[in-house]
Scaffold this motif. Sequence first.
Motif, PDB file in Angstrom:
ATOM      1  N   LEU A 136       0.906  -1.154   0.118  1.00 48.71           N
ATOM      2  CA  LEU A 136      -0.010   0.090   0.054  1.00 48.71           C
ATOM      3  C   LEU A 136       0.967   1.249  -0.037  1.00 48.71           C
ATOM      4  N   THR A 137       1.840   1.281   0.911  1.00 49.17           N
ATOM      5  CA  THR A 137       3.053   2.376   1.115  1.00 49.17           C
ATOM      6  C   THR A 137       4.339   2.189   0.419  1.00 49.17           C
ATOM      7  N   GLY A 138       4.670   0.818   0.043  1.00 47.88           N
ATOM      8  CA  GLY A 138       5.948   0.580  -0.313  1.00 47.88           C
ATOM      9  C   GLY A 138       6.909   0.522   0.502  1.00 47.88           C
ATOM     10  N   HIS A 139       6.555   0.554   2.028  1.00 45.49           N
ATOM     11  CA  HIS A 139       7.533   0.584   3.008  1.00 45.49           C
ATOM     12  C   HIS A 139       7.957  -1.017   3.068  1.00 45.49           C
ATOM     13  N   TYR A 140       9.192  -1.282   3.454  1.00 37.79           N
ATOM     14  CA  TYR A 140       9.914  -2.384   3.424  1.00 37.79           C
ATOM     15  C   TYR A 140      10.832  -2.584   4.502  1.00 37.79           C
ATOM     16  N   ILE A 141      11.154  -3.482   4.952  1.00 35.35           N
ATOM     17  CA  ILE A 141      12.111  -3.919   6.241  1.00 35.35           C
ATOM     18  C   ILE A 141      12.545  -4.997   6.264  1.00 35.35           C
ATOM     19  N   LEU A 142      14.113  -5.302   6.163  1.00 32.84           N
ATOM     20  CA  LEU A 142      14.826  -6.463   6.357  1.00 32.84           C
ATOM     21  C   LEU A 142      15.294  -6.630   7.723  1.00 32.84           C
TER      22      LEU A 142
END
Length: 360
Positions: free
Chosen positions: A349-355
Amino acid sequence: MRKISILIQMFCALLLVTSCEDDNDDFKVSETAPVVLSNLEITNIELDQANPNNPAVTLNWTSANYGQQTAVFYNVQVSSDAAFTNPVSVTTVNTNSATLSINQLNSAVGTAGLPPFQWNAAYARVVSTIGTTASMPVPSNAITFNVYPYFNYPFKDYYIVGDATQPGWNNNNNNPPLFRDGANPNLYRYAGFFAAGQFKVLEVKGLWQPQWGTNGGTAINVNPGGGSDPGTFPYNNSAIASAGYYTFTINYGNNTFSFEPLSTVGAENFSSMTIQGTSTGNTAMTQLASDNHIWYANTVHLTQGDLKFVSNTSSAWGGSSSFSGTATSNGASIPVIVEDDYDVWFNDLTGHYILIPLNL
């Protein structure tokens, strides 16, 4: 007699001024010959992540001579090349030796650009200077050694918990993480579905402290452990009245938060999402049960390389920052700078990502 006395006083004063001027003229420094940095007795240094405060190496060098008794300082530098194109300052001392801790050396070679978990050639030198303004710098000879660094993961990760969230009041139930901003490491967001209810933020899955909440207004509060727990988000123990999509933003730089409605009008729903790139083979992601825009894949082994998020419609998202950021449609591949097992989360929805690395 009075006139003679005055003349004698004036003559003495003139001699005193002249003497002071002569003293100033005599204080001159000259550029020193480079100090000599001794070679190390060992040439292979493996840095032990379990003992970061232990000594890693001791450097010794000769004294500088600027021709005067003046304050001399020695700046220890490391580099990834013999030319010291981008030198990294490790420490400054006023003695002829310096002992670097494992953490100091690891941080320095990492900043210099040496990759972790492999043997690399590193270079060291000492730059002598005088005074508090580091005047007249003169570099020593350079020595080389091999170093095996580990990776310093510099970030904190946070997780939501509460009856307004997917895991409920279970602190170890695949709790979704907050998505850290790619440019500001103090800024976190979670844009998604919240049920009617309340929630808090935890720093460690499986532990109730440190625990973050609010006692009123837009300020955040924490129980770091052993104290009183703060009130719940979003309104100090007052529940979210209506289930829906909201954006929760928390800033650990100024200790504030916001909680705002989020429109999903026109948002596309995808039936599948995969991780693709040189860091991994195609890895399927799982859709969060309560939110069809949040995807995750746990304990994914990623090697150095890059990745993108690709949907069943071949839509692809990428970003430029490692570990976390905001991906854009057809953006650059996300860099994976260190090999490890990761929990990977993505919000289409927002493009936020976290690894989130699991072993660093």
